[in-house]
Design a protein around this motif. Structure first.
Motif, PDB file in Angstrom:
ATOM      1  N   TYR A 277      39.073  16.202 -36.548  1.00 57.30           N
ATOM      2  CA  TYR A 277      40.358  16.076 -37.223  1.00 57.30           C
ATOM      3  C   TYR A 277      41.413  15.752 -36.172  1.00 57.30           C
ATOM      4  O   TYR A 277      41.440  16.380 -35.103  1.00 57.30           O
ATOM      5  CB  TYR A 277      40.741  17.375 -37.928  1.00 57.30           C
ATOM      6  N   GLY A 278      42.292  14.829 -36.475  1.00 57.68           N
ATOM      7  CA  GLY A 278      43.350  14.474 -35.540  1.00 57.68           C
ATOM      8  C   GLY A 278      44.677  15.085 -35.956  1.00 57.68           C
ATOM      9  O   GLY A 278      45.248  14.709 -36.980  1.00 57.68           O
ATOM     10  N   ILE A 279      45.178  16.039 -35.174  1.00 54.82           N
ATOM     11  CA  ILE A 279      46.498  16.619 -35.400  1.00 54.82           C
ATOM     12  C   ILE A 279      47.213  16.615 -34.051  1.00 54.82           C
ATOM     13  O   ILE A 279      47.028  17.508 -33.222  1.00 54.82           O
ATOM     14  CB  ILE A 279      46.432  18.056 -35.967  1.00 54.82           C
ATOM     15  N   GLU A 280      47.992  15.593 -33.841  1.00 54.48           N
ATOM     16  CA  GLU A 280      48.691  15.419 -32.572  1.00 54.48           C
ATOM     17  C   GLU A 280      49.519  16.662 -32.239  1.00 54.48           C
ATOM     18  O   GLU A 280      50.178  17.242 -33.099  1.00 54.48           O
ATOM     19  CB  GLU A 280      49.597  14.195 -32.695  1.00 54.48           C
ATOM     20  N   LEU A 281      49.492  17.083 -30.961  1.00 59.33           N
ATOM     21  CA  LEU A 281      50.252  18.263 -30.550  1.00 59.33           C
ATOM     22  C   LEU A 281      51.744  17.983 -30.605  1.00 59.33           C
ATOM     23  O   LEU A 281      52.248  17.074 -29.960  1.00 59.33           O
ATOM     24  CB  LEU A 281      49.854  18.678 -29.131  1.00 59.33           C
ATOM     25  N   ASP A 282      52.431  18.754 -31.408  1.00 59.47           N
ATOM     26  CA  ASP A 282      53.877  18.684 -31.533  1.00 59.47           C
ATOM     27  C   ASP A 282      54.353  20.065 -31.951  1.00 59.47           C
ATOM     28  O   ASP A 282      53.551  21.005 -32.036  1.00 59.47           O
ATOM     29  CB  ASP A 282      54.280  17.624 -32.568  1.00 59.47           C
ATOM     30  N   ASP A 283      55.651  20.208 -32.211  1.00 58.07           N
ATOM     31  CA  ASP A 283      56.186  21.527 -32.538  1.00 58.07           C
ATOM     32  C   ASP A 283      55.516  22.161 -33.745  1.00 58.07           C
ATOM     33  O   ASP A 283      55.450  23.385 -33.854  1.00 58.07           O
ATOM     34  CB  ASP A 283      57.696  21.432 -32.802  1.00 58.07           C
TER      35      ASP A 283
END
Length: 443
Positions: A277-283
């Motif tokens: 699963y792709g969940i880009e690191l952000d707040d």
């Protein structure tokens, strides 16, 4: 008196440290308490009280552990009946002594036990910590405990916010929930206010009738993140201290784990591990991971060399997920799950092709404002929970859009995982696409 605010952007919440003449009060701390206790040390104050306004649904509380480590007195709403030792706050009694005292105000509505705290300095009311009751230009939503109780709680919220609005106008307002929180009824702008300013500008305070107020609060409820149903009960029972943020490096995903790729979307698009699963690191990484994946099941992260894995682990821990088993930093030749990214002009051009099919992953209320004709509409969490809509043809590329590109990229990774050929709009959203196509902004 000085109030220091700690903003947690991804959850839309604030924790506060009030200091006065060497005494400190910490309000609604999240689980990663070191940042708050370090501030206590820097201010060189004696932390006297840790106050909790309610049993939070959106994050694991750090109140118990902050009190244990600092020696402060932990104060919770009496009706919360938490399973760990605390001082119960009822209504209108005085807590503290000398020049700094605290008066609990029972303000049910966001939750049944919700309690706000009015702070007095030398006998004068100066600050109100309103938690999820009266917010800046809004109010805490009453439907988090289920639709059966929502209208009753909405009526109670009407009484509560009007009770708070009757306080002296100069009293400073410090709510816990703010812009970006799924605990608010509507979006807010400023993070803090005064009682007088809210009397002038908060549209909900203009509603004198409780039923009309309830209708407004319940008219267009936002979705409820899936992890909320786990966090609330955890805060009743108590949670262990924040674990040390250390993740072992592994060459390949740990067996039996969900693989979550936190690399930037442009790197993900070039190739992810199959099945990941792709969940880009952000707040808001932790919120999306907690919402989209099975709660608290084991996870292996995929990160770039040098990427801040500790931030990802901390965000997960804030919502009670301590299950990261390792991190892969070198994918080698195995990254074969790909998708495309498209800017606005490219996306609009592809949209006009005969074989174009579009997936809109925004929230329902966003779609009410602007729609793309012919688009398949599926809110991102519903896509993960229910699978790829049957209307989408696996043999044709799928154009994916949201409001900015964040959710579209997550959805594109999911579609690629399921064998589709997604093209995610990045750096723009459906309103910009509609404008480029010459469509009206409102549906």
């Amino acid at each position: 008196m000085e109030v220091t605010s700690f903003r947690t952007h991804g959850l839309g919440d604030q924790t506060y440290l009030l200091t006065h003449e060497g005494k400190g009060v910490l309000v609604d701390p999240q689980r990663d308490i070191d940042r708050f206790l370090n501030a206590v040390a820097q201010h060189d104050v004696d932390l006297r009280f840790v106050l909790e306004t309610h049993l939070h649904n959106d994050y694991v509380s750090g109140g118990e552990q902050a009190a244990l480590r600092s020696g402060a007195e932990l104060v919770l709403p009496a009706a919360a009946a938490a399973a760990y030792r605390h001082t119960p706050a009822f209504h209108l009694e005085e807590i503290g002594s000398g020049g700094l005292t605290i008066r609990p105000l029972h303000t049910p509505g966001h939750t049944p036990e919700h309690t706000s705290y009015l702070v007095f300095i030398e006998g004068e009311p100066v600050a109100l910590f309103s938690g999820g009751s009266l917010l800046v230009a809004s109010a805490g939503r009453p439907d988090l405990l289920g639709p059966e109780r929502a209208r009753s709680l909405a009526r109670l919220q009407h009484l509560s916010v009007r009770r708070l609005a009757a306080l002296p106008p100069a009293v400073a307002l410090y709510p816990t929930h703010g812009e970006g929180s799924f605990c608010t009824v509507a979006g807010v702008g400023r993070l803090t206010s005064t009682v007088g300013e809210e009397l002038k500008t908060n549209p909900l305070l203009a509603l004198a009738d409780a039923e009309e107020f309830a209708d407004r609060l319940l008219a267009e409820p936002m979705p409820i993140p899936a992890f909320y149903r786990h966090v609330g009960p955890a805060n009743i029972l108590g949670v262990p201290p924040m674990p040390l943020v250390r993740v072992r490096e592994v060459d390949e995903p740990v067996a039996g784990t969900h693989v979550v790729d936190i690399r930037p979307r442009r790197t993900q698009a070039l190739g992810m591990l199959p099945g990941s699963y792709g969940i880009e690191l952000d707040d808001d990484f932790g919120s999306w991971a907690g919402w989209l994946l099975p709660y608290a099941e084991p996870i292996t992260l995929v990160a770039e060399p040098g990427q801040d894995v500790a931030e990802a682990v901390t965000q997960l821990a804030r919502i009670g997920i301590d299950t990261v088993q390792g991190v892969v930093r070198d994918l080698g030749p195995h990254a074969g799950q790909t998708y495309e990214l498209a800017g606005l002009d490219d996306f609009v051009e592809r949209l006009t092709q005969p074989d174009a099919q579009v997936l809109d992953v925004r929230m329902p209320e966003e779609r009410e404002q602007t729609r793309l004709e012919g688009a398949v509409e599926r809110f991102l969490p519903d896509l993960f929970a229910g699978g790829v809509p049957g209307e989408l043809d696996q043999a044709r590329p799928v154009l994916v859009a949201c409001a900015s590109g964040r959710r579209a990229a997550i959805a594109a990774g999911f579609l690629a995982r399921e064998g589709y050929r997604p093209i995610a709009l990045t750096g723009a959203g459906v309103p910009e696409v509609a404008a480029a196509l010459g469509k009206p902004e409102r549906a």
